[in-house]
Scaffold this motif. Sequence first.
Motif, PDB file in Angstrom:
ATOM      1  N   TRP A  88      21.606   5.844  -6.972  1.00  0.00           N
ATOM      2  CA  TRP A  88      21.279   5.546  -8.368  1.00  0.00           C
ATOM      3  C   TRP A  88      19.782   5.475  -8.638  1.00  0.00           C
ATOM      4  O   TRP A  88      19.362   5.427  -9.781  1.00  0.00           O
ATOM      5  CB  TRP A  88      21.978   4.263  -8.841  1.00  0.00           C
ATOM      6  N   PHE A  89      18.951   5.465  -7.613  1.00  0.00           N
ATOM      7  CA  PHE A  89      17.503   5.392  -7.851  1.00  0.00           C
ATOM      8  C   PHE A  89      16.899   6.781  -7.714  1.00  0.00           C
ATOM      9  O   PHE A  89      17.011   7.412  -6.667  1.00  0.00           O
ATOM     10  CB  PHE A  89      16.848   4.410  -6.877  1.00  0.00           C
ATOM     11  N   GLY A  90      16.290   7.274  -8.771  1.00  0.00           N
ATOM     12  CA  GLY A  90      15.769   8.639  -8.778  1.00  0.00           C
ATOM     13  C   GLY A  90      14.442   8.762  -8.056  1.00  0.00           C
ATOM     14  O   GLY A  90      13.391   8.437  -8.597  1.00  0.00           O
ATOM     15  N   LEU A  91      14.486   9.221  -6.823  1.00  0.00           N
ATOM     16  CA  LEU A  91      13.246   9.470  -6.081  1.00  0.00           C
ATOM     17  C   LEU A  91      13.137  10.964  -5.838  1.00  0.00           C
ATOM     18  O   LEU A  91      13.915  11.539  -5.079  1.00  0.00           O
ATOM     19  CB  LEU A  91      13.273   8.751  -4.733  1.00  0.00           C
ATOM     20  N   GLY A  92      12.148  11.576  -6.471  1.00  0.00           N
ATOM     21  CA  GLY A  92      11.970  13.017  -6.329  1.00  0.00           C
ATOM     22  C   GLY A  92      11.121  13.370  -5.125  1.00  0.00           C
ATOM     23  O   GLY A  92      10.483  12.505  -4.516  1.00  0.00           O
ATOM     24  N   ASP A  93      11.090  14.642  -4.793  1.00  0.00           N
ATOM     25  CA  ASP A  93      10.370  15.109  -3.604  1.00  0.00           C
ATOM     26  C   ASP A  93       8.871  14.830  -3.684  1.00  0.00           C
ATOM     27  O   ASP A  93       8.258  14.375  -2.724  1.00  0.00           O
ATOM     28  CB  ASP A  93      10.598  16.612  -3.404  1.00  0.00           C
ATOM     29  N   ARG A  94       8.274  15.125  -4.836  1.00  0.00           N
ATOM     30  CA  ARG A  94       6.834  14.887  -4.982  1.00  0.00           C
ATOM     31  C   ARG A  94       6.533  13.393  -4.908  1.00  0.00           C
ATOM     32  O   ARG A  94       5.564  12.962  -4.274  1.00  0.00           O
ATOM     33  CB  ARG A  94       6.341  15.411  -6.329  1.00  0.00           C
ATOM     34  N   ASP A  95       7.379  12.626  -5.570  1.00  0.00           N
ATOM     35  CA  ASP A  95       7.218  11.177  -5.613  1.00  0.00           C
ATOM     36  C   ASP A  95       7.329  10.587  -4.200  1.00  0.00           C
ATOM     37  O   ASP A  95       6.590   9.661  -3.836  1.00  0.00           O
ATOM     38  CB  ASP A  95       8.309  10.611  -6.530  1.00  0.00           C
ATOM     39  N   PHE A  96       8.253  11.139  -3.405  1.00  0.00           N
ATOM     40  CA  PHE A  96       8.449  10.657  -2.036  1.00  0.00           C
ATOM     41  C   PHE A  96       7.123  10.606  -1.274  1.00  0.00           C
ATOM     42  O   PHE A  96       6.863   9.665  -0.513  1.00  0.00           O
ATOM     43  CB  PHE A  96       9.428  11.562  -1.260  1.00  0.00           C
ATOM     44  N   ALA A  97       6.295  11.615  -1.468  1.00  0.00           N
ATOM     45  CA  ALA A  97       5.038  11.687  -0.709  1.00  0.00           C
ATOM     46  C   ALA A  97       4.172  10.455  -0.982  1.00  0.00           C
ATOM     47  O   ALA A  97       3.543   9.905  -0.069  1.00  0.00           O
ATOM     48  CB  ALA A  97       4.282  12.965  -1.061  1.00  0.00           C
ATOM     49  N   THR A  98       4.148  10.015  -2.243  1.00  0.00           N
ATOM     50  CA  THR A  98       3.369   8.821  -2.592  1.00  0.00           C
ATOM     51  C   THR A  98       3.859   7.622  -1.785  1.00  0.00           C
ATOM     52  O   THR A  98       3.060   6.851  -1.243  1.00  0.00           O
ATOM     53  CB  THR A  98       3.514   8.523  -4.101  1.00  0.00           C
ATOM     54  N   HIS A  99       5.190   7.494  -1.694  1.00  0.00           N
ATOM     55  CA  HIS A  99       5.757   6.323  -1.006  1.00  0.00           C
ATOM     56  C   HIS A  99       5.570   6.416   0.505  1.00  0.00           C
ATOM     57  O   HIS A  99       5.423   5.397   1.169  1.00  0.00           O
ATOM     58  CB  HIS A  99       7.228   6.152  -1.381  1.00  0.00           C
ATOM     59  N   VAL A 100       5.565   7.636   1.009  1.00  0.00           N
ATOM     60  CA  VAL A 100       5.306   7.822   2.452  1.00  0.00           C
ATOM     61  C   VAL A 100       3.867   7.392   2.764  1.00  0.00           C
ATOM     62  O   VAL A 100       3.618   6.631   3.702  1.00  0.00           O
ATOM     63  CB  VAL A 100       5.547   9.286   2.880  1.00  0.00           C
ATOM     64  N   VAL A 101       2.921   7.861   1.953  1.00  0.00           N
ATOM     65  CA  VAL A 101       1.515   7.516   2.195  1.00  0.00           C
ATOM     66  C   VAL A 101       1.317   6.004   2.084  1.00  0.00           C
ATOM     67  O   VAL A 101       0.661   5.373   2.924  1.00  0.00           O
ATOM     68  CB  VAL A 101       0.588   8.264   1.204  1.00  0.00           C
ATOM     69  N   ARG A 102       1.910   5.422   1.016  1.00  0.00           N
ATOM     70  CA  ARG A 102       1.756   3.972   0.812  1.00  0.00           C
ATOM     71  C   ARG A 102       2.312   3.195   2.007  1.00  0.00           C
ATOM     72  O   ARG A 102       1.654   2.297   2.539  1.00  0.00           O
ATOM     73  CB  ARG A 102       2.484   3.563  -0.464  1.00  0.00           C
ATOM     74  N   THR A 103       3.516   3.577   2.446  1.00  0.00           N
ATOM     75  CA  THR A 103       4.180   2.833   3.515  1.00  0.00           C
ATOM     76  C   THR A 103       3.419   2.970   4.826  1.00  0.00           C
ATOM     77  O   THR A 103       3.281   2.013   5.589  1.00  0.00           O
ATOM     78  CB  THR A 103       5.630   3.342   3.655  1.00  0.00           C
ATOM     79  N   GLN A 104       2.898   4.172   5.048  1.00  0.00           N
ATOM     80  CA  GLN A 104       2.119   4.426   6.255  1.00  0.00           C
ATOM     81  C   GLN A 104       0.866   3.542   6.276  1.00  0.00           C
ATOM     82  O   GLN A 104       0.542   2.918   7.289  1.00  0.00           O
ATOM     83  CB  GLN A 104       1.725   5.900   6.246  1.00  0.00           C
ATOM     84  N   MET A 105       0.179   3.463   5.149  1.00  0.00           N
ATOM     85  CA  MET A 105      -1.040   2.640   5.092  1.00  0.00           C
ATOM     86  C   MET A 105      -0.722   1.154   5.215  1.00  0.00           C
ATOM     87  O   MET A 105      -1.449   0.409   5.884  1.00  0.00           O
ATOM     88  CB  MET A 105      -1.804   2.901   3.792  1.00  0.00           C
ATOM     89  N   LEU A 106       0.360   0.725   4.565  1.00  0.00           N
ATOM     90  CA  LEU A 106       0.749  -0.693   4.687  1.00  0.00           C
ATOM     91  C   LEU A 106       1.075  -1.004   6.140  1.00  0.00           C
ATOM     92  O   LEU A 106       0.688  -2.055   6.659  1.00  0.00           O
ATOM     93  CB  LEU A 106       1.951  -1.012   3.784  1.00  0.00           C
ATOM     94  N   GLY A 107       1.755  -0.063   6.789  1.00  0.00           N
ATOM     95  CA  GLY A 107       2.125  -0.242   8.194  1.00  0.00           C
ATOM     96  C   GLY A 107       0.897  -0.324   9.094  1.00  0.00           C
ATOM     97  O   GLY A 107       0.910  -0.990  10.132  1.00  0.00           O
ATOM     98  N   ALA A 108      -0.168   0.346   8.676  1.00  0.00           N
ATOM     99  CA  ALA A 108      -1.406   0.316   9.463  1.00  0.00           C
ATOM    100  C   ALA A 108      -2.206  -0.954   9.189  1.00  0.00           C
ATOM    101  O   ALA A 108      -3.254  -1.170   9.780  1.00  0.00           O
ATOM    102  CB  ALA A 108      -2.251   1.544   9.146  1.00  0.00           C
ATOM    103  N   GLY A 109      -1.716  -1.770   8.253  1.00  0.00           N
ATOM    104  CA  GLY A 109      -2.351  -3.067   8.023  1.00  0.00           C
ATOM    105  C   GLY A 109      -3.186  -3.188   6.768  1.00  0.00           C
ATOM    106  O   GLY A 109      -3.755  -4.242   6.505  1.00  0.00           O
ATOM    107  N   TYR A 110      -3.247  -2.123   5.975  1.00  0.00           N
ATOM    108  CA  TYR A 110      -4.012  -2.234   4.729  1.00  0.00           C
ATOM    109  C   TYR A 110      -3.217  -3.027   3.699  1.00  0.00           C
ATOM    110  O   TYR A 110      -2.001  -2.838   3.575  1.00  0.00           O
ATOM    111  CB  TYR A 110      -4.320  -0.844   4.147  1.00  0.00           C
ATOM    112  N   PRO A 111      -3.871  -3.891   2.918  1.00  0.00           N
ATOM    113  CA  PRO A 111      -3.161  -4.595   1.838  1.00  0.00           C
ATOM    114  C   PRO A 111      -2.836  -3.628   0.687  1.00  0.00           C
ATOM    115  O   PRO A 111      -3.488  -2.579   0.551  1.00  0.00           O
ATOM    116  CB  PRO A 111      -4.161  -5.663   1.393  1.00  0.00           C
ATOM    117  N   LEU A 112      -1.852  -4.004  -0.119  1.00  0.00           N
ATOM    118  CA  LEU A 112      -1.419  -3.129  -1.222  1.00  0.00           C
ATOM    119  C   LEU A 112      -2.584  -2.772  -2.151  1.00  0.00           C
ATOM    120  O   LEU A 112      -2.646  -1.644  -2.655  1.00  0.00           O
ATOM    121  CB  LEU A 112      -0.283  -3.800  -2.016  1.00  0.00           C
ATOM    122  N   SER A 113      -3.497  -3.713  -2.374  1.00  0.00           N
ATOM    123  CA  SER A 113      -4.622  -3.412  -3.276  1.00  0.00           C
ATOM    124  C   SER A 113      -5.480  -2.259  -2.712  1.00  0.00           C
ATOM    125  O   SER A 113      -5.898  -1.374  -3.469  1.00  0.00           O
ATOM    126  CB  SER A 113      -5.480  -4.659  -3.507  1.00  0.00           C
TER     127      SER A 113
END
Length: 318
Positions: A88-113
């Motif tokens: 039910w949650f619309g996640l498109g292919d282009r949008d996915f890339a944003t979330h991959v980059v964000r998650t990768q950076m958060l995982g590396a220890g950067y804060p969301l800001s």
Amino acid sequence: MRIVVLAGGIGGARFLRGLRSAAPEADVTVIGNTGDDIHLFGLKVCPDLDTVMYTLGGGIDEEQGWGRRDESFRVKSELAAYGVGPEWFGLGDRDFATHVVRTQMLGAGYPLSAVTEALCTRWNPGVRLLPMSDDRVETHVAVTLDGERRVIHFQEYWVRLRASVDAEAVVPVGADEAKPAPGVLQALAEADVILLPPSNPVVSIGTILAVPGIREAVASAAAPVVGLSPIVGGAPVRGMADKVLAAVGVESTAAAVARHYGAGLLDGWLVDTADAASAAEVEAAGIRCLAVPLMMTDTGATAAMARAALALAEEVRA
Ligand code: GDP
Ligand code: CA
């Protein structure tokens, strides 16, 4: 001029586009709602931050108001083929890339800001976009489904159920312990004007104000605080804000939303011309109120709203 805007998704983002056009020289800081954030497929999704970033950066699906334009959904259908949802949650292919980059950076220890700032170097939104907090806050909604009381994530309530059942309570889980993100309190203290765009008063702006310190910083700021009503003619212009307003005991009228924010927070309030008759009720509550057209039909109309808000801010400052 330093302008600070507290913003949710579509309503906030569209208003910001008008504000940038009305005040191109202004230094605009946006404090974005992160209460809608959700972890999906192992990825951190920040719908409201992304809506602001994509809208101001020219990547938004204009029709829909969220997600990327020219989008495809191959990853999502491959996940579904594995039986992995939610569907039910619309996640498109282009949008996915944003979330991959964000998650990768958060995982590396950067804060969301810091992650948000990095994502914005691609989109150049023309504003400084700050999440309200680097700490995890998730809005949950209490509902009764098939006679059983349950608490579900706001996205499940909004996107899967389309707010089709009453919201019995709306709780920004984690807000109590959250700290404002770096720069948030300073931006409010140094602002010349603080604007509340026509964003959802409960699950967008209400959630931002629920982070300890932010409401106090808005209320005690030297800058005038002016809001624009998301309710026109007794109903939300778009979406189901009436459902979450009912959960906090607030009627879906432009005047009731102003009283909900209160004179302790707001100095000025704009209602649509359709609600001109309610201006007296707002003024009786100690908030200066004017009626102007509030439909964000195009950038010109939205820029006129932004100019009206800035003019009202000057009036109440004096
Ligand atoms: P969301 O996070 O995507 O729900 O977006 P926001 O919280 O920023 O804004 C949602 C609110 O924007 C809804 O309550 C709508 O009523 C309001 N809204 C959307 N379009 C317009 C418009 O053209 N004029 C006004 N006044 N409000 C609008
Ligand atoms: Ca939102």
